[in-house]
Design an enzyme around this catalytic site. Structure first.
Site, short mmCIF file in Angstrom:
data_model
loop_
_atom_site.label_atom_id
_atom_site.label_comp_id
_atom_site.label_asym_id
_atom_site.label_seq_id
_atom_site.Cartn_x
_atom_site.Cartn_y
_atom_site.Cartn_z
N LYS A 39 0.85 -1.20 0.00
CA LYS A 39 0.00 0.00 0.00
C LYS A 39 0.88 1.25 0.00
O LYS A 39 2.07 1.19 0.33
CB LYS A 39 -0.92 -0.03 1.22
CG LYS A 39 -0.21 -0.12 2.56
CD LYS A 39 -1.19 -0.52 3.67
CE LYS A 39 -0.48 -0.54 5.02
NZ LYS A 39 -1.34 -1.11 6.07
N TYR A 259 15.47 30.02 9.83
CA TYR A 259 14.27 30.70 10.31
C TYR A 259 14.25 30.76 11.83
O TYR A 259 14.49 29.75 12.51
CB TYR A 259 13.01 29.96 9.84
CG TYR A 259 12.69 30.16 8.37
CD1 TYR A 259 12.39 31.43 7.88
CD2 TYR A 259 12.70 29.10 7.49
CE1 TYR A 259 12.09 31.62 6.53
CE2 TYR A 259 12.39 29.28 6.15
CZ TYR A 259 12.09 30.54 5.67
OH TYR A 259 11.80 30.72 4.35
C1 LIG Z 1 -0.63 -2.09 6.72
C2 LIG Z 1 -1.23 -3.40 7.04
C3 LIG Z 1 -0.40 -4.54 7.14
C4 LIG Z 1 1.10 -4.46 7.09
O1 LIG Z 1 1.54 -3.91 8.32
P1 LIG Z 1 3.10 -3.74 8.65
O2 LIG Z 1 3.10 -3.33 10.07
O3 LIG Z 1 3.61 -2.68 7.74
O4 LIG Z 1 3.75 -5.03 8.42
C5 LIG Z 1 -1.02 -5.77 7.32
N1 LIG Z 1 -2.36 -5.86 7.43
C6 LIG Z 1 -3.18 -4.78 7.36
C7 LIG Z 1 -4.64 -4.96 7.50
C8 LIG Z 1 -2.63 -3.53 7.18
O5 LIG Z 1 -3.44 -2.46 7.14
#
Ligand SMILES: *Cc1c(COP(=O)(O)O)cnc(C)c1O
Length: 364
Positions: A39, A259
């Site tokens: 993702k 800044y």
């Molecule tokens: C993002 C996600 C994962 C992966 O999680 P990590 O901590 O990055 O390994 C797995 N299952 C779901 C439902 C997620 O949203």
């Protein structure tokens, strides 16, 4: 001009390390195959090259968050399971079916929508079922599991690939919620049609065999984020962020940088400016907290991180000069360390990595 060539900042992304991390996670999770969660553009590192490399390594299960993310990589993953975690929006069923993408169904309404589309097409459609065991975010709450257990015909037409749940605190092995979720998950699965199960995320793969399942779903660990915070990182680093020094300034004692002048030189100082700022996802909260590496030498970030620039005190690194490269993330400055100094986690650092960096893929 080719985008990204003029920034003086390069992101090296090591696909070999990512493939190696996947193989390590496979050894860590012997109870079933290991998917890749890609993702958010594979946690900011590029879903297309990452998907291609992991498929070549043998990975046959991939998750994204959005349908559009899955559609973009579907052609790279022939025959592999490709599933969308955030579920089925009303009206999207034809697009899922057309691309052979499996929605992760997290409500009775989504189940109904997907099953109805399967009946329309006259063929079963692949789907996963998400059961909520404590996150209270997505997935079937207990009363909906009850409804489904009482009326399993609601799933007619859905070819259930996996039932899954998501751990709330897997990176904290001492948190009793882990065992509670595992037990709630087992009880829910026992009431649903017999289906393979999917449980662990990255950190869950390190909670021991009791958290093994028929499919692990790591994301962050693939990309080198430490799945076992507070213990040595079992994964290989996959990202190096290098920035070139644009200018060097000699600043006398009392001189203030950037800044609001939030850093004051206490000695004659050499200050290097690099073209990376918060618009590149280098958080403003790193102001006066971060550091970079010049070769082995740690050089502190001084003054505010601004939109396009950051400043480092290179007084103790006499070899550093205009045109030298500083590692903002690299062997001496892991992504988890940058995150800690910025008050966030490695996930956020990776997913915010800016669009202006020139991305160089190693091991493609
Ligand atoms: C993002 C996600 C994962 C992966 O999680 P990590 O901590 O990055 O390994 C797995 N299952 C779901 C439902 C997620 O949203």
């Amino acid at each position: 001009m080719i985008p990204g060539t003029s920034t003086g900042a390069v992101l090296d992304i090591d696909l070999e390390a990512i493939a190696d991390n996947w193989a390590r996670l496979c050894r860590q999770h012997p109870s079933g195959p290991v998917a890749a969660v890609l993702k958010a553009n594979a946690y900011g590192l590029g879903a297309v090259p990452v998907a291609r490399r992991l498929f070549a390594a043998g990975c046959r299960h991939v998750f994204t968050a959005h349908l559009s993310e899955a559609q973009a990589i579907r052609p790279l993953l022939p025959g592999a399971m490709l599933a969308v975690l955030n579920g089925l929006w009303p009206g999207d069923a034809p697009a899922y079916a057309a691309a052979d993408i499996a929605p992760v169904l997290g409500s009775l309404a989504e189940i109904e929508e997907w099953a109805a589309h399967a009946r329309t097409l006259g063929r079963p459609l692949p789907g996963l079922l998400h059961v909520d065991t404590g996150m209270n975010r997505l997935g079937l709450p207990p009363q909906d599991v009850d409804a489904l257990a009482a009326e399993p015909g609601r799933l007619d037409g859905v070819r259930l690939l996996y039932v899954m749940t998501h751990l709330v605190s897997a990176e904290a092995p001492g948190d009793p919620i882990n065992a509670q979720q595992r037990d709630r998950f087992a009880r829910a699965c026992a009431r649903l049609p017999a289906t393979p199960q999917s449980l662990a995320n990255s950190s869950g793969c390190f909670l021991g065999p009791a958290f093994g399942s028929d499919l692990a779903r790591p994301g962050a660990a693939l990309f080198g984020v430490n799945p076992t915070p507070g213990r040595p990182n079992p994964m290989r680093a996959a990202v190096r962020l290098r920035a070139r020094i644009l200018q060097v300034r000699d600043v006398p004692p009392g001189g203030r940088i950037g800044y609001n002048g939030v850093w004051t030189a206490r000695r004659p100082s050499r200050i290097a400016t690099v073209s990376v700022g918060y618009a590149d996802g280098y958080p403003r909260s790193l102001t006066n907290h971060a550091a970079a590496c010049f070769d082995e030498q740690v050089v502190p970030l001084v003054g505010r991180v601004s939109m396009d620039l950051s400043t480092f005190d290179i007084t103790d690194a006499p070899g550093a000069a205009v045109g030298s490269w500083l590692d903002l993330i690299g062997p001496g400055m892991p992504v988890d360390e940058v995150a800690h100094r910025g008050g966030t986690n490695g996930y956020e650092i990776l997913t915010q990595l800016g669009a202006r960096y020139r991305r160089a893929y190693l091991g493609a």
